[in-house]
Motif scaffolding. Structure first.
Motif, PDB file in Angstrom:
ATOM      1  N   GLY A  29       0.659  -1.193   0.078  1.00 35.54           N
ATOM      2  CA  GLY A  29       0.062  -0.165  -0.159  1.00 35.54           C
ATOM      3  C   GLY A  29       0.908   1.328  -0.138  1.00 35.54           C
ATOM      4  O   GLY A  29       0.353   2.376  -0.543  1.00 35.54           O
ATOM      5  N   VAL A  30       2.083   1.224   0.569  1.00 37.32           N
ATOM      6  CA  VAL A  30       2.865   2.212   0.568  1.00 37.32           C
ATOM      7  C   VAL A  30       4.329   1.670   0.606  1.00 37.32           C
ATOM      8  O   VAL A  30       4.763   0.608   1.102  1.00 37.32           O
ATOM      9  CB  VAL A  30       2.636   3.157   1.911  1.00 37.32           C
ATOM     10  CG1 VAL A  30       1.309   3.891   1.985  1.00 37.32           C
ATOM     11  CG2 VAL A  30       2.787   2.390   3.115  1.00 37.32           C
ATOM     12  N   THR A  31       5.140   2.696   0.032  1.00 38.54           N
ATOM     13  CA  THR A  31       6.406   2.571   0.163  1.00 38.54           C
ATOM     14  C   THR A  31       7.210   3.627   1.011  1.00 38.54           C
ATOM     15  O   THR A  31       6.732   4.662   1.108  1.00 38.54           O
ATOM     16  CB  THR A  31       7.498   2.545  -1.067  1.00 38.54           C
ATOM     17  OG1 THR A  31       7.126   3.765  -1.545  1.00 38.54           O
ATOM     18  CG2 THR A  31       6.819   1.377  -2.229  1.00 38.54           C
ATOM     19  N   LEU A  32       8.365   3.276   1.835  1.00 39.22           N
ATOM     20  CA  LEU A  32       9.096   4.124   2.582  1.00 39.22           C
ATOM     21  C   LEU A  32      10.465   4.087   2.292  1.00 39.22           C
ATOM     22  O   LEU A  32      11.284   2.975   2.300  1.00 39.22           O
ATOM     23  CB  LEU A  32       8.786   3.694   4.040  1.00 39.22           C
ATOM     24  CG  LEU A  32       9.241   4.327   5.426  1.00 39.22           C
ATOM     25  CD1 LEU A  32       8.934   5.988   5.199  1.00 39.22           C
ATOM     26  CD2 LEU A  32       8.989   3.773   6.666  1.00 39.22           C
ATOM     27  N   ARG A  33      10.957   5.319   2.111  1.00 39.25           N
ATOM     28  CA  ARG A  33      12.475   5.342   1.856  1.00 39.25           C
ATOM     29  C   ARG A  33      13.139   6.583   2.519  1.00 39.25           C
ATOM     30  O   ARG A  33      12.387   7.488   2.703  1.00 39.25           O
ATOM     31  CB  ARG A  33      12.661   5.241   0.281  1.00 39.25           C
ATOM     32  CG  ARG A  33      12.388   6.380  -0.586  1.00 39.25           C
ATOM     33  CD  ARG A  33      12.517   6.165  -1.890  1.00 39.25           C
ATOM     34  NE  ARG A  33      12.744   7.470  -2.826  1.00 39.25           N
ATOM     35  CZ  ARG A  33      11.479   7.871  -3.233  1.00 39.25           C
ATOM     36  NH1 ARG A  33      10.342   7.057  -2.974  1.00 39.25           N
ATOM     37  NH2 ARG A  33      11.420   8.970  -4.094  1.00 39.25           N
ATOM     38  N   ARG A  34      14.487   6.563   2.632  1.00 38.75           N
ATOM     39  CA  ARG A  34      15.159   7.760   3.178  1.00 38.75           C
ATOM     40  C   ARG A  34      15.686   8.551   1.985  1.00 38.75           C
ATOM     41  O   ARG A  34      15.764   8.042   0.963  1.00 38.75           O
ATOM     42  CB  ARG A  34      16.343   7.216   4.059  1.00 38.75           C
ATOM     43  CG  ARG A  34      15.839   6.457   5.119  1.00 38.75           C
ATOM     44  CD  ARG A  34      16.980   6.270   6.169  1.00 38.75           C
ATOM     45  NE  ARG A  34      17.806   4.980   5.505  1.00 38.75           N
ATOM     46  CZ  ARG A  34      19.105   4.732   5.939  1.00 38.75           C
ATOM     47  NH1 ARG A  34      19.411   5.334   7.181  1.00 38.75           N
ATOM     48  NH2 ARG A  34      19.650   3.694   5.556  1.00 38.75           N
ATOM     49  N   SER A  35      15.617   9.719   2.111  1.00 37.08           N
ATOM     50  CA  SER A  35      16.428  10.731   1.157  1.00 37.08           C
ATOM     51  C   SER A  35      17.620  11.385   1.789  1.00 37.08           C
ATOM     52  O   SER A  35      17.362  11.933   3.091  1.00 37.08           O
ATOM     53  CB  SER A  35      15.426  11.649   0.876  1.00 37.08           C
ATOM     54  OG  SER A  35      16.025  12.750  -0.194  1.00 37.08           O
ATOM     55  N   GLY A 125       2.750   5.877  -2.488  1.00 36.78           N
ATOM     56  CA  GLY A 125       1.849   4.747  -2.627  1.00 36.78           C
ATOM     57  C   GLY A 125       0.314   5.176  -2.643  1.00 36.78           C
ATOM     58  O   GLY A 125       0.007   6.296  -2.191  1.00 36.78           O
ATOM     59  N   PRO A 126      -0.486   4.200  -3.200  1.00 40.78           N
ATOM     60  CA  PRO A 126      -1.942   4.533  -2.998  1.00 40.78           C
ATOM     61  C   PRO A 126      -2.582   4.815  -1.573  1.00 40.78           C
ATOM     62  O   PRO A 126      -3.653   5.366  -1.640  1.00 40.78           O
ATOM     63  CB  PRO A 126      -2.503   3.435  -3.736  1.00 40.78           C
ATOM     64  CG  PRO A 126      -1.562   2.128  -3.732  1.00 40.78           C
ATOM     65  CD  PRO A 126      -0.157   2.839  -3.568  1.00 40.78           C
ATOM     66  N   HIS A 193      -1.490  -2.108   5.918  1.00 39.30           N
ATOM     67  CA  HIS A 193      -1.720  -1.777   4.299  1.00 39.30           C
ATOM     68  C   HIS A 193      -0.539  -2.594   3.713  1.00 39.30           C
ATOM     69  O   HIS A 193      -0.525  -2.684   2.286  1.00 39.30           O
ATOM     70  CB  HIS A 193      -1.522  -0.153   3.960  1.00 39.30           C
ATOM     71  CG  HIS A 193      -2.586   0.535   4.810  1.00 39.30           C
ATOM     72  ND1 HIS A 193      -3.816   1.022   4.365  1.00 39.30           N
ATOM     73  CD2 HIS A 193      -2.477   0.962   5.913  1.00 39.30           C
ATOM     74  CE1 HIS A 193      -4.318   1.794   5.030  1.00 39.30           C
ATOM     75  NE2 HIS A 193      -3.610   1.855   6.355  1.00 39.30           N
ATOM     76  N   GLY A 194       0.518  -2.989   4.516  1.00 37.54           N
ATOM     77  CA  GLY A 194       1.603  -3.726   3.681  1.00 37.54           C
ATOM     78  C   GLY A 194       2.543  -2.439   3.124  1.00 37.54           C
ATOM     79  O   GLY A 194       1.979  -1.703   2.472  1.00 37.54           O
ATOM     80  N   PHE A 195       3.689  -2.430   3.572  1.00 38.65           N
ATOM     81  CA  PHE A 195       4.542  -1.568   3.178  1.00 38.65           C
ATOM     82  C   PHE A 195       5.782  -2.179   2.801  1.00 38.65           C
ATOM     83  O   PHE A 195       6.452  -3.298   3.262  1.00 38.65           O
ATOM     84  CB  PHE A 195       4.904  -0.465   4.243  1.00 38.65           C
ATOM     85  CG  PHE A 195       5.476  -0.787   5.755  1.00 38.65           C
ATOM     86  CD1 PHE A 195       6.874  -0.481   5.683  1.00 38.65           C
ATOM     87  CD2 PHE A 195       4.768  -1.287   6.807  1.00 38.65           C
ATOM     88  CE1 PHE A 195       7.660  -0.942   6.808  1.00 38.65           C
ATOM     89  CE2 PHE A 195       5.410  -1.840   7.504  1.00 38.65           C
ATOM     90  CZ  PHE A 195       6.917  -1.543   7.963  1.00 38.65           C
TER      91      PHE A 195
END
Length: 198
Positions: A29-35, A125-126, A193-195
């Motif tokens: 449902g979403v992705t999580l990343r660092r910048s 993500g959605p 949501h699953g990530f």
């Protein structure tokens, strides 16, 4: 001394970050990343000094400053208007603070390096609006919070700056001292949501 500076500049999430799929369904449902910004600098201008500041800022490559509560995305610099003549400037270049210090004299404003004081997370993500609504009392509908909107708020009592960078993507600027707690809150909100942690 070099080792001390390396420790200070390290991301506070290095020890707890690992890539993979987590949470509920196999779907993501979403992705999580660092910048990782080369520089993150706060520019604070005294009242009535914006015109003078813009003339000085052309040399380091900044030709405009956004209106309060909005962002300007660019290369190599992006800028976020915090209100009251304060701007957060993000750059891929590591020497933005030095360039701004040389450009902004004391009667115009001040420059503060926040590169190690903030940790940037990108949530996309959605399901991103639903996830953020679990901890932040704001309306994330695209009509109320369009692309380029900047908000300073709290998430589970932790200070947080949020920027909508795309239709389904937000950039989150957490105080580095709260970075692990912010990550824990996000992952808890994302769980059902699953990530994907990238």
């Amino acid at each position: 001394m070099a080792k001390d500076m390396e420790t200070l500049s390290a991301c506070p999430l290095d020890r707890v970050w690992s890539a993979g799929h987590f949470g509920g369904p196999d779907a993501t449902g979403v992705t999580l990343r660092r910048s990782f910004a080369g520089s993150l600098v706060q520019l604070s201008l005294f009242p009535g000094q914006q015109e003078k500041a813009l003339a000085k800022l052309k040399k380091p490559g900044i030709t405009a400053l956004p209106d309060d509560g909005t962002a300007h995305f660019g290369t190599p610099h992006s800028s976020y208007a915090l209100g009251g003549g304060r701007y957060l400037l993000e750059s891929a270049a590591a020497n933005l603070e030095q360039k701004l210090q040389a450009a902004i004299v004391a009667d115009i404003g001040s420059v503060t390096d926040l590169s190690s004081a903030r940790t940037i997370l990108i949530l996309a993500g959605p399901d991103v609006e639903t996830v953020l609504s679990k901890g932040v009392a704001m309306d994330f509908n695209a009509q109320s919070f369009p692309i380029g909107t900047v908000a300073q708020t709290t998430a589970h009592h932790m200070p947080l700056m949020m920027v909508r960078s795309k239709a389904d993507e937000f950039r989150l600027f957490a105080f580095s001292s709260y970075a692990q707690s912010t990550l824990h809150w996000l992952e808890t909100a994302c769980h059902d949501h699953g990530f994907e942690r990238l």
